[in-house]
Scaffold this motif. Sequence first.
Motif, PDB file in Angstrom:
ATOM      1  N   UNK A 136     -13.124 -43.627  27.057  1.00 14.65           N
ATOM      2  CA  UNK A 136     -12.215 -43.862  28.178  1.00 14.65           C
ATOM      3  C   UNK A 136     -12.310 -45.308  28.631  1.00 14.65           C
ATOM      4  N   UNK A 137     -11.146 -45.980  28.703  1.00 12.23           N
ATOM      5  CA  UNK A 137     -11.113 -47.384  29.123  1.00 12.23           C
ATOM      6  C   UNK A 137     -10.222 -47.492  30.356  1.00 12.23           C
ATOM      7  N   UNK A 138     -10.263 -48.661  30.990  1.00 13.53           N
ATOM      8  CA  UNK A 138      -9.320 -48.893  32.083  1.00 13.53           C
ATOM      9  C   UNK A 138      -8.107 -49.624  31.514  1.00 13.53           C
ATOM     10  N   UNK A 139      -6.957 -49.039  31.285  1.00 10.89           N
ATOM     11  CA  UNK A 139      -6.568 -47.687  31.503  1.00 10.89           C
ATOM     12  C   UNK A 139      -5.910 -47.184  30.253  1.00 10.89           C
ATOM     13  N   UNK A 140      -6.741 -46.917  29.261  1.00 10.68           N
ATOM     14  CA  UNK A 140      -6.226 -46.443  27.979  1.00 10.68           C
ATOM     15  C   UNK A 140      -7.351 -45.695  27.276  1.00 10.68           C
ATOM     16  N   UNK A 172     -17.310 -47.626  31.609  1.00  2.28           N
ATOM     17  CA  UNK A 172     -16.855 -48.225  32.869  1.00  2.28           C
ATOM     18  C   UNK A 172     -16.953 -47.207  33.995  1.00  2.28           C
ATOM     19  N   UNK A 173     -15.847 -46.618  34.397  1.00  2.00           N
ATOM     20  CA  UNK A 173     -15.892 -45.645  35.498  1.00  2.00           C
ATOM     21  C   UNK A 173     -15.665 -44.240  34.935  1.00  2.00           C
ATOM     22  N   UNK A 174     -15.643 -43.240  35.795  1.00  2.00           N
ATOM     23  CA  UNK A 174     -15.422 -41.871  35.336  1.00  2.00           C
ATOM     24  C   UNK A 174     -13.936 -41.648  35.059  1.00  2.00           C
ATOM     25  N   UNK A 175     -13.625 -41.103  33.880  1.00  2.60           N
ATOM     26  CA  UNK A 175     -12.280 -40.654  33.555  1.00  2.60           C
ATOM     27  C   UNK A 175     -12.354 -39.155  33.284  1.00  2.60           C
ATOM     28  N   UNK A 176     -11.206 -38.541  33.072  1.00  2.00           N
ATOM     29  CA  UNK A 176     -11.232 -37.133  32.722  1.00  2.00           C
ATOM     30  C   UNK A 176     -10.170 -36.854  31.663  1.00  2.00           C
ATOM     31  N   UNK A 177     -10.617 -36.270  30.568  1.00  2.00           N
ATOM     32  CA  UNK A 177      -9.747 -35.977  29.428  1.00  2.00           C
ATOM     33  C   UNK A 177      -9.054 -34.652  29.671  1.00  2.00           C
ATOM     34  N   UNK A 178      -7.724 -34.674  29.687  1.00  2.72           N
ATOM     35  CA  UNK A 178      -7.009 -33.435  30.013  1.00  2.72           C
ATOM     36  C   UNK A 178      -5.721 -33.312  29.218  1.00  2.72           C
ATOM     37  N   UNK A 211      -7.400 -37.382  34.297  1.00  2.00           N
ATOM     38  CA  UNK A 211      -7.332 -36.530  35.481  1.00  2.00           C
ATOM     39  C   UNK A 211      -8.414 -36.875  36.494  1.00  2.00           C
ATOM     40  N   UNK A 212      -8.920 -38.101  36.436  1.00  2.00           N
ATOM     41  CA  UNK A 212      -9.911 -38.510  37.439  1.00  2.00           C
ATOM     42  C   UNK A 212      -9.533 -39.914  37.900  1.00  2.00           C
ATOM     43  N   UNK A 213      -9.291 -40.056  39.198  1.00  2.00           N
ATOM     44  CA  UNK A 213      -8.856 -41.352  39.737  1.00  2.00           C
ATOM     45  C   UNK A 213      -9.800 -42.447  39.269  1.00  2.00           C
ATOM     46  N   UNK A 214      -9.257 -43.422  38.511  1.00  2.00           N
ATOM     47  CA  UNK A 214     -10.144 -44.389  37.854  1.00  2.00           C
ATOM     48  C   UNK A 214      -9.700 -45.821  38.093  1.00  2.00           C
ATOM     49  N   UNK A 215      -8.855 -46.048  39.083  1.00  2.00           N
ATOM     50  CA  UNK A 215      -8.441 -47.412  39.383  1.00  2.00           C
ATOM     51  C   UNK A 215      -6.940 -47.533  39.527  1.00  2.00           C
ATOM     52  N   UNK A 216      -6.477 -48.786  39.637  1.00  2.00           N
ATOM     53  CA  UNK A 216      -5.091 -49.052  40.016  1.00  2.00           C
ATOM     54  C   UNK A 216      -4.069 -48.377  39.101  1.00  2.00           C
ATOM     55  N   UNK A 273     -10.648 -62.236  11.070  1.00  2.00           N
ATOM     56  CA  UNK A 273     -11.495 -62.659  12.186  1.00  2.00           C
ATOM     57  C   UNK A 273     -11.197 -61.867  13.471  1.00  2.00           C
ATOM     58  N   UNK A 274     -10.175 -61.022  13.443  1.00  2.00           N
ATOM     59  CA  UNK A 274      -9.812 -60.261  14.654  1.00  2.00           C
ATOM     60  C   UNK A 274     -10.627 -58.976  14.694  1.00  2.00           C
ATOM     61  N   UNK A 275     -11.689 -58.976  15.486  1.00  2.00           N
ATOM     62  CA  UNK A 275     -12.650 -57.867  15.446  1.00  2.00           C
ATOM     63  C   UNK A 275     -13.025 -57.359  16.834  1.00  2.00           C
ATOM     64  N   UNK A 276     -12.325 -57.815  17.862  1.00  2.75           N
ATOM     65  CA  UNK A 276     -12.726 -57.449  19.218  1.00  2.75           C
ATOM     66  C   UNK A 276     -12.206 -56.071  19.614  1.00  2.75           C
ATOM     67  N   UNK A 277     -12.905 -55.426  20.523  1.00  4.00           N
ATOM     68  CA  UNK A 277     -12.489 -54.084  20.953  1.00  4.00           C
ATOM     69  C   UNK A 277     -12.294 -54.004  22.459  1.00  4.00           C
ATOM     70  N   UNK A 278     -11.941 -55.130  23.073  1.00  3.74           N
ATOM     71  CA  UNK A 278     -11.650 -55.104  24.514  1.00  3.74           C
ATOM     72  C   UNK A 278     -10.356 -54.315  24.756  1.00  3.74           C
ATOM     73  N   UNK A 279      -9.387 -54.513  23.845  1.00  3.70           N
ATOM     74  CA  UNK A 279      -8.111 -53.790  23.919  1.00  3.70           C
ATOM     75  C   UNK A 279      -7.953 -52.899  22.697  1.00  3.70           C
ATOM     76  N   UNK A 280      -6.835 -52.144  22.625  1.00  4.99           N
ATOM     77  CA  UNK A 280      -6.619 -51.222  21.510  1.00  4.99           C
ATOM     78  C   UNK A 280      -6.611 -51.927  20.152  1.00  4.99           C
ATOM     79  N   UNK A 281      -7.091 -51.218  19.125  1.00  3.66           N
ATOM     80  CA  UNK A 281      -7.025 -51.696  17.748  1.00  3.66           C
ATOM     81  C   UNK A 281      -5.546 -51.728  17.336  1.00  3.66           C
TER      82      UNK A 281
END
Length: 340
Positions: A136-140, A172-178, A211-216, A273-281
């Motif tokens: 779970x990421x903010x917000x994806x 990061x914060x709590x999310x809920x998979x639903x 299903x868990x309030x996780x930010x903006x 060289x593109x190997x980062x995982x901050x955002x979606x693959x």
Amino acid sequence: MHRRASARTASILLGIAAASLCFGCSWVMADNPMSTVHPATPEGRVIQAIYAEITWIVLGIFVVVEGLLLYAILRFRRKPDDTGVPEQVHGNTVLEIGWTIVPVLIVMAISVPTLRGTCALQQPPAANALTVHVNGKQWWWEFEYPDYGIVTANELHLPAGRMANLELRSDNVIHSFWVPRLMGKRDLVPSRGQRLWFTPEEPGWYVGQCAELCGASHAYMGFRVKVDTPQEFAAWIESQKAPAKTGMSDPGFLAFMQAGCIACHSINFDGSPARQRVGPNLTHVGSRTTIAAARFENTPENLARWLRNPPLEKPGSLMPALNLKDEQVAMLVSYLQNLK
Ligand code: HEC
Ligand SMILES: [Cu+2]
């Protein structure tokens, strides 16, 4: 006059109540993707059975209580020849013990299907279950298939007829998979491994939501589950394992590097060289039906809109606005759309 006005108010209120009840029921019962009463997994049906049993018990209580109430209202109403105050009663041991014991019995009755269902769902997942890491990421949502070396986002593919064993994690914060039609909710709690397993049966698309309030942008943290036939799933795995159809000398990839996208995103190919995982693959982003956690359909227009100003489309988005020129946006859009 006064009495007629209040009768009218009462009938209006009753009308509104009846209409909302009908609307509410049809909304819940209709074949809508967020309905919890049409489970498409055996595990979902265990929960549904508890819900149904408790509903019947509660309906019985409702009929008895309302029946007694109506009886009391009619039987003991003031009659024309009634004068003075009716008999006043204080304390009744039998009644008081009765209305203490009866609710205890009701709660015990409700606990029977609940415990039975809980035990059924606590059976460990099948040995041949498909393991997927859900991050779970903010917000994806990041979906990782460790057995196949695949990392994807926001669209979870599962084969029909095989149990899926999801390992839920958050850094990061709590999310809920639903996914209401597949299974009940489960939280992704930072620093605590959580699991959820179920067996999808019917191929098709299912709608999911954090299903868990996780930010903006919590409300925009949706996802889709695609239940594939086993053949479709095998084909999907092969297509996702394949390297991206691009390379170091591809002008699209150069634009991607120049714009700074490489700081956060992966595009997999030999020597990439593109190997980062901050955002979606983004290796196969063109094969997804939606982008930005089901915020938009994956169309060229929406992709351009997203690249121009992500925080405008998703408040607080961790992908910043990069002040891209129109040519850059156009180039990146056609490049990403071709990464099937
Ligand atoms: C600072 C990190 C960062 C940078 C730089 C960045 N992104 Fe993102 N990107 C993200 C994050 C985080 C998300 C997920 C946003 C969300 O859905 O809430 C995202 C989402 C996306 C998506 C949607 C993918 C999907 O499957 O939903 C696309 C496409 C995308 N970025 C392309 C780009 C491009 C092209 C660039 C360069 C112009 C870029 N990004 C630069 C962090 C970044
Ligand atoms: Cu969330």
